[in-house]
Design a protein around this motif. Structure first.
Motif, PDB file in Angstrom:
ATOM      1  N   VAL A   1       0.862  -1.171   0.000  1.00  0.00           N
ATOM      2  CA  VAL A   1       0.000   0.000   0.000  1.00  0.00           C
ATOM      3  C   VAL A   1       0.902   1.225   0.000  1.00  0.00           C
ATOM      4  O   VAL A   1       1.783   1.356   0.848  1.00  0.00           O
TER       5      VAL A   1
ATOM      6  N   SER B   1      -0.898   6.279   1.738  1.00  0.00           N
ATOM      7  CA  SER B   1      -2.100   6.511   2.540  1.00  0.00           C
ATOM      8  C   SER B   1      -1.844   7.633   3.533  1.00  0.00           C
ATOM      9  O   SER B   1      -0.701   7.932   3.881  1.00  0.00           O
TER      10      SER B   1
ATOM     11  N   GLU C   1      -4.962   3.492   8.250  1.00  0.00           N
ATOM     12  CA  GLU C   1      -5.537   3.327   6.907  1.00  0.00           C
ATOM     13  C   GLU C   1      -4.667   2.394   6.055  1.00  0.00           C
ATOM     14  O   GLU C   1      -5.174   1.536   5.336  1.00  0.00           O
ATOM     15  N   ARG C   2      -3.362   2.549   6.144  1.00  0.00           N
ATOM     16  CA  ARG C   2      -2.440   1.684   5.395  1.00  0.00           C
ATOM     17  C   ARG C   2      -2.578   0.228   5.828  1.00  0.00           C
ATOM     18  O   ARG C   2      -2.673  -0.672   5.009  1.00  0.00           O
TER      19      ARG C   2
ATOM     20  N   ALA D   1      -5.882  -1.260   4.704  1.00  0.00           N
ATOM     21  CA  ALA D   1      -5.879  -1.541   3.263  1.00  0.00           C
ATOM     22  C   ALA D   1      -5.063  -2.797   2.951  1.00  0.00           C
ATOM     23  O   ALA D   1      -5.482  -3.630   2.142  1.00  0.00           O
TER      24      ALA D   1
ATOM     25  N   SER E   1      -7.057  -5.808   4.037  1.00  0.00           N
ATOM     26  CA  SER E   1      -8.166  -6.013   3.102  1.00  0.00           C
ATOM     27  C   SER E   1      -7.691  -6.677   1.812  1.00  0.00           C
ATOM     28  O   SER E   1      -8.341  -7.588   1.298  1.00  0.00           O
ATOM     29  N   LEU E   2      -6.548  -6.228   1.289  1.00  0.00           N
ATOM     30  CA  LEU E   2      -5.978  -6.831   0.080  1.00  0.00           C
ATOM     31  C   LEU E   2      -5.641  -8.306   0.305  1.00  0.00           C
ATOM     32  O   LEU E   2      -5.930  -9.161  -0.550  1.00  0.00           O
TER      33      LEU E   2
END
Length: 159
Positions: free
Chosen positions: A27, A30, A35-36, A39, A42-43
């Motif tokens: 990531v 961000s 947030e990083r 993400a 989530s990936l």
């Protein structure tokens, strides 16, 4: 193993393994660390939900050698470079097949590492990956001196 690394400047990478599948999420840029990391997580969750590591064995009838014409050696030893596993859409790993493409015979000289054929990993739509099959050892072209040496050795051993 689950690893998380922050590289500063708003980027992060995360590595994770599950059931023989290893994924890396990267990531970049961000606004916050939370947030990083969210993400990246989530990936990875998406990757593990959608893909699997499928075992793709080399066919049992795949030749280990090929005949060589006009060579100092009668056969060439083959080296298969295909990976044991391949990335597949989840649930479709069992449909993967490995198919060998090789010539019937070869003509010397053959250099070590020369590409002789290919092992194609396929699914119902076509070839996903093509891996080279290479010469494990060199085979020199037959020469007068090589033939003469073999005759002398044969006569010497029988005398």
């Amino acid at each position: 193993r689950d690893r998380l690394r922050s590289r500063g400047l708003g980027d992060v990478y995360k590595r994770q393994s599950r059931d023989d599948l290893r994924l890396i999420a990267v990531v970049l840029g961000s606004s916050s660390g939370k947030e990083r990391f969210a993400a990246a997580t989530s990936l990875l969750d998406y990757g593990f939900a959608m893909f699997e590591s499928a075992l793709v064995p080399i066919p049992a009838d795949a030749p280990k050698t090929l005949p060589v014409q006009k060579g100092e050696e009668p056969t060439l030893e083959l080296c298969y470079t295909a990976p044991e596993r391949c990335l597949a859409v989840k649930g479709q790993g069992n449909a993967l097949q490995a198919e060998v493409e090789l010539p019937q015979t070869l003509e010397a000289p053959i250099r070590e590492g020369s590409v002789i054929g290919s092992l194609n990993i396929k699914n119902s739509q076509g070839i996903l990956q093509s891996c080279p099959i290479i010469a494990a050892k060199p085979v020199d072209a037959r020469s007068f001196s090589g033939c003469f040496r073999r005759v002398v050795n044969a006569l010497w051993l029988t005398a």
